[in-house]
Design an enzyme around this catalytic site. Structure first.
Site, PDB file in Angstrom:
ATOM      1  N   LYS A   9       0.848  -1.195   0.000  1.00  0.00           N
ATOM      2  CA  LYS A   9       0.000   0.000   0.000  1.00  0.00           C
ATOM      3  C   LYS A   9       0.876   1.235   0.000  1.00  0.00           C
ATOM      4  O   LYS A   9       1.819   1.346   0.780  1.00  0.00           O
ATOM      5  CB  LYS A   9      -0.922   0.010   1.216  1.00  0.00           C
ATOM      6  CG  LYS A   9      -1.792   1.270   1.298  1.00  0.00           C
ATOM      7  CD  LYS A   9      -2.886   1.162   2.327  1.00  0.00           C
ATOM      8  CE  LYS A   9      -2.384   1.425   3.716  1.00  0.00           C
ATOM      9  NZ  LYS A   9      -3.464   1.690   4.673  1.00  0.00           N
ATOM     10  N   SER A  25      -3.640   3.140 -17.415  1.00  0.00           N
ATOM     11  CA  SER A  25      -2.711   2.776 -16.350  1.00  0.00           C
ATOM     12  C   SER A  25      -2.514   3.894 -15.338  1.00  0.00           C
ATOM     13  O   SER A  25      -3.132   4.942 -15.402  1.00  0.00           O
ATOM     14  CB  SER A  25      -1.346   2.383 -16.909  1.00  0.00           C
ATOM     15  OG  SER A  25      -0.749   3.518 -17.485  1.00  0.00           O
ATOM     16  N   TYR A  58      -3.118  -0.861 -13.989  1.00  0.00           N
ATOM     17  CA  TYR A  58      -1.795  -1.461 -13.839  1.00  0.00           C
ATOM     18  C   TYR A  58      -0.745  -0.358 -13.782  1.00  0.00           C
ATOM     19  O   TYR A  58      -0.981   0.770 -14.200  1.00  0.00           O
ATOM     20  CB  TYR A  58      -1.510  -2.449 -14.974  1.00  0.00           C
ATOM     21  CG  TYR A  58      -1.523  -1.800 -16.341  1.00  0.00           C
ATOM     22  CD1 TYR A  58      -0.349  -1.321 -16.922  1.00  0.00           C
ATOM     23  CD2 TYR A  58      -2.707  -1.657 -17.046  1.00  0.00           C
ATOM     24  CE1 TYR A  58      -0.374  -0.708 -18.163  1.00  0.00           C
ATOM     25  CE2 TYR A  58      -2.734  -1.059 -18.294  1.00  0.00           C
ATOM     26  CZ  TYR A  58      -1.559  -0.585 -18.844  1.00  0.00           C
ATOM     27  OH  TYR A  58      -1.575   0.023 -20.076  1.00  0.00           O
TER      28      TYR A  58
END
Length: 116
Positions: A9, A25, A58
């Site tokens: 995280k 992305s 991504y």
């Protein structure tokens, strides 16, 4: 049985740009990617603190030390430059491994996204 658990995280970084006319992305400063144990191309969830939006995309590598956090393509419709986001990656593992697994948590400077 496999379960999905928090792997990494990046907590509370500020979006530096939102580029609608891009393939898609999230572009992240290379130092943030490495510190969070995320790899280029890895699927991440982006949670927008400002508006509650959640999206999956991504990772693309940005310039090291730049503090860049840019949402690209359709994701740019869900954030604005200046929004604060949390970037999360997950991993699948068996329950026994998950019990002792320790996720990587990164808390950059929210004003410039650099590591402290």
């Amino acid at each position: 049985m496999q379960i999905e658990v928090l792997k990494s995280k990046i907590h509370r970084v500020t979006v530096t740009d939102a580029e609608l006319n891009y393939i898609g992305s999230i572009t992240l400063d290379k130092q943030l990617i490495e510190a969070a144990n995320i790899i280029v191309g890895e699927k991440v969830q982006v949670v927008n603190i400002n508006n509650g939006e959640r999206l999956e995309t991504y990772v693309i590598e940005g310039e090291s030390g730049s503090g860049e956090v840019t949402l690209n393509g359709p994701a740019a419709r869900k954030v604005q430059k200046g929004d604060v986001v949390i970037i999360i990656s997950y991993a699948q593992m068996d329950i026994q491994a998950a019990k002792s697994f320790k996720p990587t948590l990164v808390f950059p400077n929210e004003k410039n996204n650099l590591l402290q």
